[in-house]
Write a protein that holds these residues in place. Structure first.
Motif, PDB file in Angstrom:
ATOM      1  N   GLY A 191       2.949  -7.393  -7.241  1.00 57.88           N
ATOM      2  CA  GLY A 191       3.659  -6.162  -7.562  1.00 57.88           C
ATOM      3  C   GLY A 191       5.106  -6.439  -7.961  1.00 57.88           C
ATOM      4  O   GLY A 191       5.591  -5.972  -8.994  1.00 57.88           O
ATOM      5  N   ARG A 231       8.378 -11.897  -7.181  1.00 54.47           N
ATOM      6  CA  ARG A 231       7.328 -12.726  -6.558  1.00 54.47           C
ATOM      7  C   ARG A 231       6.711 -13.694  -7.568  1.00 54.47           C
ATOM      8  O   ARG A 231       6.051 -14.658  -7.174  1.00 54.47           O
ATOM      9  CB  ARG A 231       6.255 -11.803  -5.957  1.00 54.47           C
ATOM     10  CG  ARG A 231       5.490 -12.414  -4.792  1.00 54.47           C
ATOM     11  CD  ARG A 231       4.494 -11.401  -4.187  1.00 54.47           C
ATOM     12  NE  ARG A 231       5.157 -10.291  -3.556  1.00 54.47           N
ATOM     13  CZ  ARG A 231       4.646  -9.049  -3.480  1.00 54.47           C
ATOM     14  NH1 ARG A 231       3.452  -8.780  -3.984  1.00 54.47           N
ATOM     15  NH2 ARG A 231       5.326  -8.091  -2.897  1.00 54.47           N
ATOM     16  N   MET A 264       4.779  -1.091  -9.300  1.00 57.75           N
ATOM     17  CA  MET A 264       4.032  -0.367  -8.263  1.00 57.75           C
ATOM     18  C   MET A 264       3.201   0.779  -8.839  1.00 57.75           C
ATOM     19  O   MET A 264       3.653   1.476  -9.748  1.00 57.75           O
ATOM     20  CB  MET A 264       5.016   0.203  -7.238  1.00 57.75           C
ATOM     21  CG  MET A 264       5.713  -0.887  -6.454  1.00 57.75           C
ATOM     22  SD  MET A 264       6.824  -0.213  -5.202  1.00 57.75           S
ATOM     23  CE  MET A 264       8.350  -0.238  -6.115  1.00 57.75           C
ATOM     24  N   ARG A 303      -5.248 -10.103  -7.016  1.00 59.39           N
ATOM     25  CA  ARG A 303      -4.008  -9.420  -6.613  1.00 59.39           C
ATOM     26  C   ARG A 303      -3.493 -10.030  -5.314  1.00 59.39           C
ATOM     27  O   ARG A 303      -4.229 -10.132  -4.334  1.00 59.39           O
ATOM     28  CB  ARG A 303      -4.253  -7.918  -6.397  1.00 59.39           C
ATOM     29  CG  ARG A 303      -3.069  -7.227  -5.733  1.00 59.39           C
ATOM     30  CD  ARG A 303      -3.314  -5.765  -5.407  1.00 59.39           C
ATOM     31  NE  ARG A 303      -2.135  -5.170  -4.764  1.00 59.39           N
ATOM     32  CZ  ARG A 303      -1.962  -5.072  -3.448  1.00 59.39           C
ATOM     33  NH1 ARG A 303      -2.905  -5.503  -2.616  1.00 59.39           N
ATOM     34  NH2 ARG A 303      -0.853  -4.540  -2.958  1.00 59.39           N
ATOM     35  N   GLY A 324      -0.752  -8.986  -2.798  1.00 54.01           N
ATOM     36  CA  GLY A 324       0.181  -7.887  -2.550  1.00 54.01           C
ATOM     37  C   GLY A 324       0.465  -7.683  -1.081  1.00 54.01           C
ATOM     38  O   GLY A 324      -0.122  -8.339  -0.206  1.00 54.01           O
ATOM     39  N   THR A 325       1.374  -6.744  -0.793  1.00 53.86           N
ATOM     40  CA  THR A 325       1.661  -6.378   0.591  1.00 53.86           C
ATOM     41  C   THR A 325       0.954  -5.057   0.905  1.00 53.86           C
ATOM     42  O   THR A 325       0.570  -4.310   0.005  1.00 53.86           O
ATOM     43  CB  THR A 325       3.175  -6.231   0.833  1.00 53.86           C
ATOM     44  OG1 THR A 325       3.688  -5.212  -0.027  1.00 53.86           O
ATOM     45  CG2 THR A 325       3.900  -7.537   0.578  1.00 53.86           C
ATOM     46  N   MET A 344      -0.856   0.657  -2.844  1.00 56.71           N
ATOM     47  CA  MET A 344      -0.717   1.567  -3.978  1.00 56.71           C
ATOM     48  C   MET A 344      -1.412   1.134  -5.272  1.00 56.71           C
ATOM     49  O   MET A 344      -1.152   1.738  -6.311  1.00 56.71           O
ATOM     50  CB  MET A 344       0.780   1.799  -4.250  1.00 56.71           C
ATOM     51  CG  MET A 344       1.476   2.537  -3.124  1.00 56.71           C
ATOM     52  SD  MET A 344       3.272   2.560  -3.274  1.00 56.71           S
ATOM     53  CE  MET A 344       3.490   3.344  -4.853  1.00 56.71           C
ATOM     54  N   GLU A 345      -2.262   0.090  -5.247  1.00 54.37           N
ATOM     55  CA  GLU A 345      -2.869  -0.367  -6.506  1.00 54.37           C
ATOM     56  C   GLU A 345      -4.368  -0.709  -6.441  1.00 54.37           C
ATOM     57  O   GLU A 345      -5.072  -0.610  -7.466  1.00 54.37           O
ATOM     58  CB  GLU A 345      -2.165  -1.642  -7.036  1.00 54.37           C
ATOM     59  CG  GLU A 345      -0.746  -1.466  -7.501  1.00 54.37           C
ATOM     60  CD  GLU A 345       0.257  -1.607  -6.375  1.00 54.37           C
ATOM     61  OE1 GLU A 345      -0.108  -2.223  -5.344  1.00 54.37           O
ATOM     62  OE2 GLU A 345       1.378  -1.099  -6.486  1.00 54.37           O
TER      63      GLU A 345
HETATM   64  C1  R1P Z   1       5.217  -0.735  -1.880  1.00 55.05           C
HETATM   65  O1  R1P Z   1       6.216  -1.318  -1.121  1.00 55.05           O
HETATM   66  C2  R1P Z   1       4.520  -1.747  -2.771  1.00 55.05           C
HETATM   67  O2  R1P Z   1       3.999  -2.816  -1.965  1.00 55.05           O
HETATM   68  C3  R1P Z   1       2.586  -2.932  -2.111  1.00 55.05           C
HETATM   69  C4  R1P Z   1       2.181  -1.547  -2.589  1.00 55.05           C
HETATM   70  O3  R1P Z   1       0.910  -1.550  -3.164  1.00 55.05           O
HETATM   71  C5  R1P Z   1       3.313  -1.138  -3.487  1.00 55.05           C
HETATM   72  O4  R1P Z   1       3.201  -1.692  -4.776  1.00 55.05           O
HETATM   73  O5  R1P Z   1       2.165  -3.949  -2.991  1.00 55.05           O
HETATM   74  P1  R1P Z   1       3.079  -5.081  -3.667  1.00 55.05           P
HETATM   75  O6  R1P Z   1       3.786  -5.807  -2.570  1.00 55.05           O
HETATM   76  O7  R1P Z   1       2.147  -5.980  -4.397  1.00 55.05           O
HETATM   77  O8  R1P Z   1       4.017  -4.392  -4.628  1.00 55.05           O
END
Ligand code: R1P
Ligand code: URA
Length: 291
Positions: free
Chosen positions: A35, A39, A78, A116, A118-119, A241-242
Motif C-alpha cells: 500500500g 514500502r 489505499m 499483496r 499489507g498491514t 482496505m484492499e
Molecule cells: C490503512 O492504514 C492502510 O493500511 C492497510 C490498509 O489496507 C490501508 O491501505 O494496508 P497497507 O499497509 O498495505 O496500506
C-alpha cells in the motif's frame, strides 16, 4: 475482436499505461504489491539489482531481480478504488496488445501471480500483534462489485448475506475465496483468516475520534459474526482496505492473487503493535523468499 478506444485504454505518449506509467516490458510474472509507496524500497533493497524505477501518483514501481528471479514491486496507495486501477492496468499490460488495442485470444492469456504485502487490524483477541495472516476469504463492504458481474459460490453468497443481515446493510457485501495454491505457497506457517475489506479506516472500521457511528456496536458485530458451513465455522479475523477488491478482480481477470497481512492493531484488546515495522519487514522477507 474490436479495437479498444483511446478513451478506454489510455496510453501515455511513451506508450505506457495511463496511471501505472508502465510498459509491458516492466511486468514480471510475479508481482509484489504494497500500500505504502515508502514500502517499495523496503522490498527492492533486497534485490540483487534494480533495473527500473518509475513512479506516478501513489504508484511507485521498482523492477529487478531477487536471487535471480525477476520481480516487480508496486505500491497502490489505499482503498479498493486504487485496486480497480491496479488490476485492470496490470492485466492490460499483459493481455492487451497496445499496438492493435485488441485483447489477446483466450489461449494466449497470461496469468499473473500477485502477492499483496499489507498491514491489517485484528478483530479477534486470539490473533497476536505482529503476527502474519494469509487471507482465505475476503468480504468486501466497499462498492466496487456493484459495477462488475462477479460470480460467487453458494457459500460466498451466504456469507455475504449473513454479514448484510448482521450489519443491517441495504446491500449484500461480496465474498471471494482467493487462490488456494498461492495461499499454501506464500502463507505456509501463517494464521489463515477471513478478511473484511472496509471502505475507510475510521467509521467503516468502527473507530471513533470525534464522529459517532451510525451503529455503535459495529466492531462487536464484526467480531461476533459466525457462519456455519460444511467446512466448519466461518468468522471474520481481520480488516483492512484492499483485499476483497484484489480477490474479486483477480478471479474475474484470471490472475492468482494472495493477500498477506502483518497484524499491527488488535481491536479486541485495543492495542497497537510496538513491533509493527519488524512485522512488516519479516513479512516482506517471507514474500520475497516464497515468490
Ligand atoms: C490503512 O492504514 C492502510 O493500511 C492497510 C490498509 O489496507 C490501508 O491501505 O494496508 P497497507 O499497509 O498495505 O496500506
Ligand atoms: N490497516 C487497516 O486498515 N486497519 C487497521 O486497523 C490496521 C491497518
Amino acid at each position: 475482436m474490436a479495437a479498444i478506444p483511446e478513451s478506454e485504454l489510455i496510453l501515455n505518449r511513451d506508450g505506457s499505461i495511463y496511471h501505472l506509467n508502465l510498459l509491458p516490458d516492466h511486468i514480471s510474472d510475479t508481482i509484489i504489491t504494497v500500500g505504502d509507496p515508502e514500502r517499495v524500497p523496503l522490498v527492492s533493497q533486497h534485490f540483487d539489482s534494480i533495473e527500473t524505477q518509475i513512479h506516478k501518483r501513489e504508484f511507485v514501481t521498482h523492477v529487478g531481480y531477487y536471487k535471480g528471479k525477476r520481480l516487480t514491486v508496486i505500491s497502490t496507495g489505499m482503498g479498493t478504488d486504487n485496486i480497480d486501477i491496479l488490476l485492470n492496468e496490470l492485466d492490460a499490460l499483459v493481455n492487451i496488445d497496445f499496438v492493435t488495442r485488441e485483447a489477446r485470444p483466450l489461449e494466449e492469456r497470461i496469468t499473473l501471480r500477485i502477492i499483496r504485502v499489507g498491514t491489517s487490524g485484528a478483530l479477534q483477541a486470539d490473533i497476536p500483534l505482529g503476527s502474519h495472516l494469509v487471507t482465505e476469504h475476503a468480504v468486501g463492504l466497499d462498492s466496487l462489485m456493484q459495477f462488475y458481474p462477479l460470480v460467487e459460490t453458494g457459500l460466498e453468497v451466504e456469507v455475504g448475506a449473513g454479514v448484510q443481515q448482521a450489519l443491517k446493510l441495504d446491500y449484500r457485501p461480496y465474498c471471494v475465496r482467493g487462490s488456494d495454491l498461492l495461499r499454501e505457497q506464500l502463507g505456509a506457517g501463517m494464521l489463515v483468516g477471513n478478511t473484511l475489506t472496509c471502505p475507510g479506516f475510521y467509521g467503516p472500521q468502527g473507530r471513533v475520534l470525534r464522529l459517532d457511528l451510525r451503529q455503535s456496536d459495529l466492531i462487536s458485530q464484526f467480531q461476533n459474526f459466525r457462519y456455519q458451513s460444511a467446512e466448519g465455522e466461518f468468522r471474520l479475523t481481520n480488516f483492512e482496505m484492499e483485499t476483497a477488491g484484489y480477490y474479486a478482480l483477480g478471479r474475474m481477470l484470471g490472475h492468482d492473487v494472495v493477500s498477506l497481512n502483518a497484524i499491527v492493531a488488535n481491536r479486541a484488546t485495543g492495542e497497537f503493535a510496538t513491533n509493527a515495522e519488524e512485522a512488516v519487514n519479516s513479512l516482506i522477507m517471507k514474500a520475497l523468499d516464497r515468490a
